[in-house]
Structures are given as C-alpha cells and as structure tokens.
Design an enzyme around this catalytic site. Structure first.
Site, mmCIF file in Angstrom:
data_model
loop_
_atom_site.group_PDB
_atom_site.id
_atom_site.type_symbol
_atom_site.label_atom_id
_atom_site.label_comp_id
_atom_site.label_asym_id
_atom_site.label_seq_id
_atom_site.Cartn_x
_atom_site.Cartn_y
_atom_site.Cartn_z
ATOM 1 N N GLN A 1 45.895 37.284 42.694
ATOM 2 C CA GLN A 1 45.278 36.293 41.793
ATOM 3 C C GLN A 1 45.194 36.808 40.361
ATOM 4 O OE1 GLN A 1 44.055 37.210 44.783
ATOM 5 N NE2 GLN A 1 42.759 35.659 45.693
ATOM 6 N N ASP B 1 31.407 35.954 44.162
ATOM 7 C CA ASP B 1 31.383 34.816 45.094
ATOM 8 C C ASP B 1 30.005 34.600 45.684
ATOM 9 O OD1 ASP B 1 34.265 35.853 44.969
ATOM 10 O OD2 ASP B 1 34.409 33.821 45.772
ATOM 11 N N ARG C 1 40.804 27.664 44.676
ATOM 12 C CA ARG C 1 40.056 28.845 45.110
ATOM 13 C C ARG C 1 39.139 29.247 43.962
ATOM 14 N NH1 ARG C 1 41.317 31.243 41.186
ATOM 15 N NH2 ARG C 1 40.446 33.134 42.057
ATOM 16 N N GLY C 2 38.361 30.304 44.171
ATOM 17 C CA GLY C 2 37.349 30.658 43.175
ATOM 18 C C GLY C 2 36.063 29.932 43.541
ATOM 19 N N ALA C 3 34.952 30.669 43.506
ATOM 20 C CA ALA C 3 33.694 30.134 44.050
ATOM 21 C C ALA C 3 33.289 28.770 43.472
ATOM 22 C CB ALA C 3 32.596 31.181 43.877
ATOM 23 N N ARG D 1 35.711 27.988 54.001
ATOM 24 C CA ARG D 1 35.746 29.407 53.596
ATOM 25 C C ARG D 1 34.323 29.946 53.663
ATOM 26 N NH1 ARG D 1 39.105 31.253 48.503
ATOM 27 N NH2 ARG D 1 39.005 33.226 49.618
ATOM 28 N N ASN E 1 32.226 40.273 45.792
ATOM 29 C CA ASN E 1 33.380 39.729 45.052
ATOM 30 C C ASN E 1 34.670 40.188 45.736
ATOM 31 O OD1 ASN E 1 34.405 38.210 42.773
ATOM 32 N ND2 ASN E 1 35.084 40.154 41.907
ATOM 33 N N LYS E 2 35.770 39.757 45.175
ATOM 34 C CA LYS E 2 37.094 40.059 45.738
ATOM 35 C C LYS E 2 37.242 41.539 46.098
ATOM 36 C CE LYS E 2 39.683 37.732 46.450
ATOM 37 N NZ LYS E 2 39.897 37.153 47.792
HETATM 38 O O1 MRU Z 1 39.671 34.522 47.272
HETATM 39 P P1 MRU Z 1 39.459 33.914 45.924
HETATM 40 O O2 MRU Z 1 40.689 33.873 45.077
HETATM 41 O O3 MRU Z 1 38.778 32.577 46.008
HETATM 42 O O4 MRU Z 1 38.441 34.907 45.249
HETATM 43 C C1 MRU Z 1 37.971 34.651 43.980
HETATM 44 C C2 MRU Z 1 37.161 35.726 43.439
HETATM 45 O O5 MRU Z 1 36.908 36.728 44.052
HETATM 46 C C3 MRU Z 1 36.576 35.494 42.106
HETATM 47 O O6 MRU Z 1 36.302 36.720 41.487
HETATM 48 C C4 MRU Z 1 35.300 34.721 42.263
HETATM 49 O O7 MRU Z 1 35.445 33.559 42.971
HETATM 50 C C5 MRU Z 1 34.623 34.559 40.993
HETATM 51 S S1 MRU Z 1 34.323 32.909 40.564
HETATM 52 C C6 MRU Z 1 34.701 32.612 38.950
#
Ligand code: MRU
Length: 356
Positions: A199, A240, A51-53, A88, A250-251
């Site tokens: 996370q 993201d 996960r993470g962009a 996603r 973002n999250k």
């Molecule tokens: O749902 P996730 O865990 O993929 O979300 C991740 C985030 O929101 C991060 O802040 C984001 O991807 C930043 S990338 C380094």
C-alpha cells in the site's frame, strides 16, 4: 485530493449508486467502480477495493443505504449490518460506522429509513473530511517547528497508506504533509513499501506524486538505517484502532518502525480521527488481528511490457506462509497522537483530557 489534476474523493453517492475508486487496480489503472448492492459493499471491503480504516467505515455506512434500497425491511438491514461488521475485523471504524447508522435506523418505519440512512452516511463522510483536515492543521505545527529549526527539507517516514485513499479526503498521516506542502514548507517523504500488499508503494507514493510531493519508496527494512544516518526527521503513521491507553494498532511493521525511532530519538507520531479510538477494549491482546490469505505473500502483481496486470508466484510451492496484517505499538513508543481536536500524549490521561 488530485489525480491527474482532477479533484476526487474516494467514495460518493450518485443516482442511488455508490462510486468508489478501485484501489486493487492502483497505481496501474484508475478505475471507478459502482457498488449497487450491500453484497457489493461487503465484497469491496473484503477484497480491499476500498481499504483504510475511515474509508471502510464510510463504505459500510453506504452499504446500509444500498441494503435499504434493495429491500427495505428491518431483518434484512440487521443481517446486512452484521455481515458488514464481519467483513474486516481490525479497524474499529467499520463497527463504529455501522453501529452509528443502526442507532438511527433501527425500528424506524420504511418510509423514513432511506432518507435517514443517506443523511447519516453523508454526515459520516463529511465529518471524516473535516476531521482529517483538522488533523492536518494540527500536525502542520510539528512539521513547521522541525522546518524552522532545521532550515532544510523535512524528511518524514510513513508506513502503509494512511493517505487520502484510506479516508475520504486529505488522509490522516498525510494530511499534515499536504498542509505543510501547501504552505510552502519543503518536505520529502520516505514511503515504506509495506509488504505484502504494498500500500505504501502502490498508494501512498501514487497519491504523493499526484500532489507533486517529493517521495522515495524504500523497503520496509530500510527505515532503521535511514534513522541511524539522521535521514529521518520524524515518522507519522495512521492507525486502525487506538486504545484508550494510547496503544496503537496499525499495519504490520509499524511496531518495528516505532522501536527503531525510539532507539534513534526520532519523533514517532500517530495521526487519527476520534472514530478510530476504541474506548472499550482495555488490553491490546484482545484486538482481533486480521490474518489474510497466504497468496498475498506468495504472489506478486505488477504490469508486464504490454501494460497488462499479471500475478506471479515468488515463493516455493511447498512453503508454509503466515500473513498477519496488523501489529500493536505500545503507547510508550508514541511521541504523540495527532487528532482533529489537537495533539495529545499517547496515554489514558492524554486522550481523556482531549476528548472529555
Ligand atoms: O489493510 P489496510 O490497507 O486497510 O491498512 C491500512 C492501514 O494500516 C492504515 O495505516 C490505516 O488504516 C490508517 S487509516 C488512515
């Protein structure tokens, strides 16, 4: 970065297999998993083993390599690319990486395809490592400035995991922190737990511990009072998808942290590689906001006394649950965007000047 003293990246390609660290098992178990088919890659993205962009972008790029290994045919490749993009919806890096790969691979004959795909996927990965490293070098200056003024530990609040586990190495929000720590600047990180998947607690705190960076997990609602008490010097979060006007997706919960930061004059920075910029969408209401399953909220997972991972329900069985995964922080609440090219104002002009 390091896990138990050993250096890892989050994804690598070995003997025609893609290797990932299964993030659904962290922090309790460190498991390296093999992805052998494009379906494995799609599943790893959907279930958030990765996960993470930036990391889901890289996993999708390698997913196309696996697709070619399975069946080297243009229509299968096209279908794979479409399914990967749909795995996603919110992080733009996923679409960006797939489109970049497909630009190289569409219409190319089968003898060349595999070699080209591996080269391009590796290029995406190496580029992200460099971008994140440079985000760190650029963001370090802000931390250094605060440290010089304060002459004491710099307290930084972060949300979710925009650490090396969300990228290939270094992270985005954490990269300036790692660079500051390596330079001997005293930092302490307030880690938002980041419900519902935690996370922050499970990944950010884990990776900071492994790099021996002092950190404290807080509930998502604690940031406000810490800012009122003067215990937060700055916030750095990831993103993201950042629109060309500087709005930041973002999250979930990032927006509320930005509001509290504004009210308390705490600088609120967003760190991102340019692969996270959506140059096309003009209006943040058009960003597809992922809504995940309700079980992520109604159930929690942890280890029992025997160190076995267990999942338990914590909500009333009859209650309705909504699980929105991302929110948007308007540019006016962002003090600056820390990118691989430098730091700019969160605005159309700021981004345009930096990325001409
Ligand atoms: O749902 P996730 O865990 O993929 O979300 C991740 C985030 O929101 C991060 O802040 C984001 O991807 C930043 S990338 C380094």
């Amino acid at each position: 970065m390091k896990v138990e003293g050993k250096t890892y990246r989050t994804i690598w390609f070995e003997n025609n297999i893609v290797k990932i660290i299964d993030q659904t098992k962290l922090p309790h178990q460190f498991v390296i998993k093999d992805l052998k088919t494009v379906k494995d890659s799609i599943n790893a993205i959907k279930t958030m083993e990765v996960r993470g962009a930036p990391l889901i972008g890289a996993t999708a790029a390698y997913g196309l390599v696996l697709s070619i290994l399975e069946k080297n045919d243009q229509s299968f490749l096209k279908r794979s690319s479409e399914e990967l993009i749909q795995a996603r919806p919110t992080a733009i890096n996923l679409r960006w990486a797939v489109e970049r790969m497909m630009k190289k691979l569409s219409g190319i004959n089968s003898n060349e395809n595999l070699k080209l795909a591996i080269t391009e996927a590796k290029a995406i990965v190496e580029e992200d490592v460099n971008f994140c490293k440079n985000i760190g070098i650029n963001g370090l200056k802000i931390i250094e400035e605060i440290s010089n003024k304060k002459k004491d530990t710099v307290n930084i609040l972060t949300h979710c995991n925009a650490g090396w586990l969300a990228t290939i190495d270094w992270g985005t929000a954490t990269s300036p922190i790692y660079h500051a720590h390596q330079k001997g600047i005293k930092v302490h990180v307030w880690v938002d737990e980041t419900r519902p998947r935690n996370q922050g607690a499970n990944l950010t705190s884990f990776e900071l511990n492994e790099e021996k960076i002092p950190n404290t997990i807080i509930t998502d609602n604690a940031g406000g009072i810490l800012m009122q008490r003067g215990q937060v010097d700055m916030c750095i979060v990831g993103t993201d998808r950042t629109l060309s006007n500087g709005d930041v997706c973002n999250k979930i919960g990032t927006y509320l942290k930005a509001l509290a930061a504004k009210d308390n004059n705490v600088p609120f920075y967003v760190a991102l590689p340019s692969s996270t910029i959506d140059w096309e969408l003009k209006d943040h209401t058009q960003i597809p906001i992922e809504e995940r399953n309700s079980e992520e909220l109604s159930h929690v997972e942890g280890v029992d006394k025997e160190n076995k991972i267990r999942k338990v329900r914590i909500y009333p069985q009859k209650s309705k649950v909504m699980n929105l995964s991302f929110d948007v922080t308007p540019a006016k609440f962002v003090s600056g965007l820390i990118t691989e090219k430098g730091i700019c104002e969160a605005s159309k002009k700021g981004l345009k000047d930096l990325f001409k």
